[in-house]
Design an enzyme around this catalytic site. Structure first.
Site, PDB file in Angstrom:
ATOM      1  N   SER A 166       0.838  -1.192   0.000  1.00 15.38           N
ATOM      2  CA  SER A 166       0.000   0.000   0.000  1.00 15.38           C
ATOM      3  C   SER A 166       0.868   1.235   0.000  1.00 15.38           C
ATOM      4  CB  SER A 166      -0.983  -0.027   1.173  1.00 15.38           C
ATOM      5  OG  SER A 166      -0.270  -0.084   2.375  1.00 15.38           O
ATOM      6  N   CYS A 167       0.257   2.319  -0.287  1.00 14.92           N
ATOM      7  CA  CYS A 167       0.812   3.634  -0.417  1.00 14.92           C
ATOM      8  C   CYS A 167       1.748   3.949   0.759  1.00 14.92           C
ATOM      9  CB  CYS A 167      -0.388   4.548  -0.349  1.00 14.92           C
ATOM     10  SG  CYS A 167      -0.285   5.970  -1.238  1.00 14.92           S
TER      11      CYS A 167
END
Lengths: 85, 383
Positions: free
Chosen positions: A17-18
Site C-alpha cells: 500500500s501507499c
C-alpha cells in the site's frame, strides 16, 4: 493502453500500500534506459491516480492502466529526465 | 499520543473535528494527489491546508522545503489511509520539524468519523441526538423516549449507534431510512439486523430492493417508549419518489434530503429529474408550508462547517428557512424547475453503485465500501 505494447521490465507491487508502489516504481525506473517500458502490478486502488500523477510530474510517459480483477497493471515509459520534481 | 520527541504524534479524526469545532487553528499538509485534494479535503474556518503530493518527497525534503511552513509550526500530515503521511512526517521530523502529527487512518477515517450531539429535549420526554459525519457532511439521528431508541439515516459504521444506545441503557427498536441514499452506504439494514429492530423504508424507493422491510408511508405514526405517536411520517417526494420526512413530537422535522439549512435536495440522482423536480416543488412549497413554522428542521446533510450552529448541531426553524433559504424563495415554478435540473453540481462519487448497494443488489467488500464513499455528499442544490 494497447495490449501489444512491449514491456521491458515488470515490477510486482501486489499487496503493497501507499507509498510503497511509487517508491519501488521510482527505484525500478531509475535502473532502466530512456524509452523502455515498465509494467507495475499493484492492488492498491490509490495507485491508479497516484501512478499517473507521479509519472506526469517526473517527465516519464504514463501509458495507461489495465484492470484485471483486483490487479492494476500500470505501464510507464521512461522519459528523458530522471524523476525531476 | 507520546512524549517521545522523535515519534510522530497521531491525531484522530475526533481530535481534528474538535479543533474545527473550537475554531482552533490547524495547518494541514495534505500529501494525496492533486485530483483527490481538489475533489475533497478537510475544511473549516480555522483550517489552513496545502497540497504537496507524497511523491514530491521521494528525493527528500530539500526540493520542496521552500513550500513548507516554518520548522516551529505545528503540521498535521494527511493522506488517504495514513501510510504516505507517515512517510512524509518521518522525513519532516528528521529534517528538524518538531511538531508533526499524522491523521490516524487518513481520509478514510475522516470520512467515517461520527460525532454525537444532543439537539433537544422533547415535550413528551425523551430527546433527539444528531450524529454529525463531518468528513462527508452526512447527518443521522437517534430519537429516544423511555428506554427505546429509533435511528434515522444510519451511516455504514453502525456500531457507533449500538455503542451509544448501550452506554445509556437504550434499546434500538426501529431503524428508518428517510429515502434510498445515493451518496453513502446505508447502515440501516445492518443495524436493524444487529439489534433485532424493524427496518423502515418507503415502498416507492424500494421497488428493486432485495430484502424485507417495513413500509414507511404517509400519515403513519410510530410509538417510541410509552408515547404512542411520537413520530409522524410525511411523504415529501422530490429528492427521490419515496422520500419521507419525520415529525418528532410536533417539535422537530427530520427532513432527510428534501430540505437542508442552506440549500434544498436535488431531484436528479434517481434518473428522473424533471418529474421529481415538480414533486420537490410541491413538497417544499405546499406540504412543508402546512407543517408549522416552529418546527426545528434537522436535515440529513450539511455542506459547510459554518452550518454547524453555536450549540454544535446543524438545524434551523422551518419559519426561518422560509425567510433565509434561497431554494424556498423562488416565486415561479418554471424558474424553480430550471434551477433544480440544470447546471447541477457533479454527482456523488460512485452514486450508482451506492444505490445498488443500498438496494441489496451489490454486496461490496469492506475496502470497496470505503472507496465508494470517498468524497463529499453532493446531494444539494444551492439556490
Amino acid at each position: 493502453m494497447e495490449e501489444s505494447a512491449h514491456v521491458d521490465r515488470t515490477l510486482d507491487c501486489k499487496g503493497l500500500s501507499c507509498p510503497m508502489p511509487i517508491i519501488q516504481t521510482k527505484k525500478a525506473i531509475e535502473a532502466m534506459l530512456v524509452g523502455e517500458v515498465l509494467e507495475v502490478l499493484a492492488t492498491d486502488p490509490g495507485s491508479v491516480a497516484d501512478m499517473k500523477s507521479w509519472a506526469t510530474r517526473t517527465q516519464h510517459e504514463f501509458l495507461g492502466t489495465v484492470t484485471e480483477g483486483a490487479v492494476y497493471r500500470h505501464f510507464i515509459r521512461k522519459g528523458q529526465k530522471e524523476s525531476a520534481t | 499520543m507520546t512524549s517521545d520527541a522523535m515519534t510522530v504524534r497521531k491525531m484522530s479524526a475526533a481530535d481534528v473535528f474538535a479543533a474545527i469545532a473550537s475554531r482552533e487553528p490547524l495547518f494541514i499538509l495534505d500529501v494525496r494527489n492533486e485530483d483527490a485534494y481538489a475533489d475533497w479535503r478537510i475544511e473549516g474556518p480555522s483550517i489552513a491546508s496545502q497540497n504537496t503530493p507524497y511523491f514530491e518527497f521521494l528525493e527528500g525534503i530539500d526540493p520542496v522545503a521552500g513550500q513548507l511552513p516554518p520548522k516551529n509550526d505545528a503540521v498535521l500530515v494527511v493522506c488517504a489511509k495514513e501510510g504516505s503521511s507517515q512517510f512524509v512526517a518521518d522525513l519532516l521530523m528528521e529534517a528538524g520539524w518538531a511538531r508533526v502529527a499524522v491523521l490516524a487512518g487518513g481520509m478514510r477515517s475522516w470520512s467515517e468519523h461520527l460525532h454525537p450531539v444532543h439537539v433537544s429535549e422533547l415535550p413528551s420526554g425523551g430527546a433527539v441526538y444528531q450524529f454529525l459525519r463531518p468528513g462527508k457532511g452526512c447527518l443521522s439521528y437517534m430519537v429516544v423516549c423511555g428506554d427505546e431508541a429509533v435511528v434515522v439515516d444510519a451511516a455504514r459504521t453502525f456500531q457507533v449507534y449500538l455503542d451509544f444506545a448501550e452506554a445509556q441503557g437504550w434499546y434500538i427498536r426501529n431503524v428508518i431510512d428517510t429515502h434510498l441514499h445515493a451518496d453513502h452506504v446505508s447502515g440501516g439494514r445492518m443495524l436493524a439486523q444487529a439489534c433485532g429492530a424493524s427496518y423502515w423504508l418507503s415502498p416507492q424507493d424500494a421497488s428493486d430492493v432485495h430484502f424485507g422491510f417495513e413500509p414507511l408511508v404517509d400519515g403513519q405514526v410510530l410509538a417510541v417508549g410509552d408515547v404512542p405517536s411520537l413520530i409522524q411520517v410525511v411523504h415529501s417526494p422530490g429528492h427521490t419518489i419515496g422520500s419521507a420526512s419525520l415529525i418528532v413530537d410536533h417539535a422537530c422535522l427530520l427532513s432527510g434530503d428534501t430540505l437542508f439549512v442552506h440549500s434544498i435536495g436535488r431531484p436528479d440522482l434517481a434518473g428522473q429529474a424533471q418529474s421529481l423536480g415538480a414533486e420537490l416543488r410541491r413538497s417544499l412549497y405546499t406540504t412543508y408550508k402546512s407543517l408549522g413554522s416552529e418546527l426545528l428542521v434537522l436535515p440529513a446533510h450539511f455542506a459547510e462547517m459554518s452550518e454547524i450552529n453555536e450549540r454544535g448541531f446543524v438545524g434551523a426553524r422551518l419559519g426561518d428557512l422560509y425567510r433565509n433559504n434561497a431554494g424556498l424563495n423562488v416565486p415561479e415554478e418554471s424558474q424553480f424547475l430550471k434551477m433544480v435540473t440544470e447546471n447541477l453540481p457533479q454527482q456523488p462519487h460512485a452514486y450508482q453503485d451506492i444505490r445498488l448497494t443500498n438496494m441489496g443488489q451489490l454486496m461490496p467488500e469492506p475496502d470497496q465500501l470505503s472507496e465508494m464513499e470517498i468524497g463529499p455528499n453532493r446531494c444539494a442544490v444551492h439556490g
